[in-house]
Design a protein around this motif. Structure first.
Motif, short mmCIF file in Angstrom:
data_model
loop_
_atom_site.label_atom_id
_atom_site.label_comp_id
_atom_site.label_asym_id
_atom_site.label_seq_id
_atom_site.Cartn_x
_atom_site.Cartn_y
_atom_site.Cartn_z
N LYS A 184 -8.89 9.96 0.31
CA LYS A 184 -7.89 9.56 -0.68
C LYS A 184 -7.30 8.21 -0.30
CE LYS A 184 -3.64 11.10 -2.96
NZ LYS A 184 -2.63 12.18 -3.06
N TRP A 185 -6.98 8.04 1.00
CA TRP A 185 -6.44 6.77 1.47
C TRP A 185 -7.44 5.65 1.27
CZ3 TRP A 185 -8.27 3.58 5.34
CH2 TRP A 185 -7.42 2.54 5.73
N LYS A 186 -8.70 5.93 1.62
CA LYS A 186 -9.75 4.91 1.51
C LYS A 186 -9.97 4.51 0.06
CE LYS A 186 -14.31 3.84 3.38
NZ LYS A 186 -15.47 4.35 4.16
N GLY B 166 -7.76 4.52 -2.26
CA GLY B 166 -6.64 3.65 -2.61
C GLY B 166 -6.82 2.24 -2.09
N LYS B 167 -7.34 2.10 -0.85
CA LYS B 167 -7.60 0.77 -0.28
C LYS B 167 -8.69 0.05 -1.06
CE LYS B 167 -5.75 -0.67 2.69
NZ LYS B 167 -4.44 -1.37 2.74
N HIS B 168 -9.71 0.79 -1.50
CA HIS B 168 -10.77 0.18 -2.30
C HIS B 168 -10.21 -0.37 -3.62
CE1 HIS B 168 -14.22 2.55 -0.18
NE2 HIS B 168 -13.90 1.44 0.46
N GLN B 169 -9.36 0.43 -4.27
CA GLN B 169 -8.77 -0.03 -5.52
C GLN B 169 -7.91 -1.27 -5.31
OE1 GLN B 169 -9.24 0.91 -8.69
NE2 GLN B 169 -10.86 2.26 -7.92
N GLN B 170 -7.16 -1.26 -4.20
CA GLN B 170 -6.32 -2.41 -3.87
C GLN B 170 -7.18 -3.65 -3.64
OE1 GLN B 170 -4.38 -2.28 -0.04
NE2 GLN B 170 -2.65 -3.48 -0.77
#
Length: 228
Positions: free
Chosen positions: A89-91, A93-97
């Motif tokens: 989930k964190w990863k 989010g980082k990809h979307q960012q």
């Protein structure tokens, strides 16, 4: 008189690999499918199950019956699955960012006929997996230090101060390298898709900023990703 199971557990506690193999073959299918209940990816479930049995072997002296072993395997597997899901989930989010950062170009995205608006429309038409594969390929083209800083920041979530301490450089250097990397990635990505490359030439004291930066040896979009 000890039962066969008690004897096996005793040997397992003493470090007997054959006893461990027996427990492994009995429990592996149960634990693997338990992991699959939490994580949809089969490889993730296999990795979690294998690591759980590695932990069991290291702590073997603590288990004197099969019930304790089974309880340990289930709890450890569940916790590992939760960690994997949180990381995914964190990863994501980082990809979307990262995708958003690569497509940002101040107010130009809002201009429907701008080059970056065209790039944004193109990106939205790609599957996320395909887009990320292309982005990662471009990241690998960065110089070693810049690539390391970019990955630590945008893919691992490290703060500028943490990166600076890890690499023994200044925080300002970290920030500069991140900015240069983002510009380079935007330029390469647009060119690889046959899209126009954004060229901005704001003036500073009557001299284009890009020219002033090139004279100082700083990477710009117009310099083709090279330091002058």
């Amino acid at each position: 008189m000890k039962s066969a199971e008690d004897a096996m557990i005793y040997l397992f506690q003493q470090g007997d690999e054959n006893a461990f193999a027996t427990i492994y073959h009995l429990q592996y299918p149960v634990i693997y499918y338990y992991a699959r209940h939490f994580v949809p990816d089969a490889q993730d479930a296999r990795d979690i199950t294998t690591e759980t049995f590695v932990k069991l072997w290291k702590l073997r002296a603590n288990f004197d019956n099969i019930h304790k072993i089974s309880t340990f395997l289930h709890i450890t597997t569940r916790n590992a699955c939760i960690d994997v899901l949180r990381h995914k989930k964190w990863k994501a989010g980082k990809h979307q960012q990262l995708i958003q950062l690569l497509m940002e170009d101040e107010a130009m995205i809002a201009r429907n006929n701008s080059p970056m608006a065209a790039a944004t429309r193109f990106v939205h038409g790609l599957a996320e997996g395909e887009l990320l594969s292309r982005i990662y390929a471009v990241i690998e083209k960065l110089p070693p230090q810049r690539k390391a800083i970019f990955k630590m920041s945008f893919l691992e979530g490290m703060k500028n101060g943490e990166i600076a301490a890890h690499l023994d450089i200044s925080v300002q250097t970290v920030q500069n390298q991140k900015t240069i990397a983002l510009k380079f990635l935007r330029m390469i990505f647009c060119r690889s898709q046959g899209l126009p490359v954004v060229r901005r030439t704001p003036l500073a004291h009557g001299i284009p900023v890009e020219r002033r930066r090139r004279s100082a040896g700083v990477l710009t979009e117009e310099s083709g990703g090279q330091v002058a």
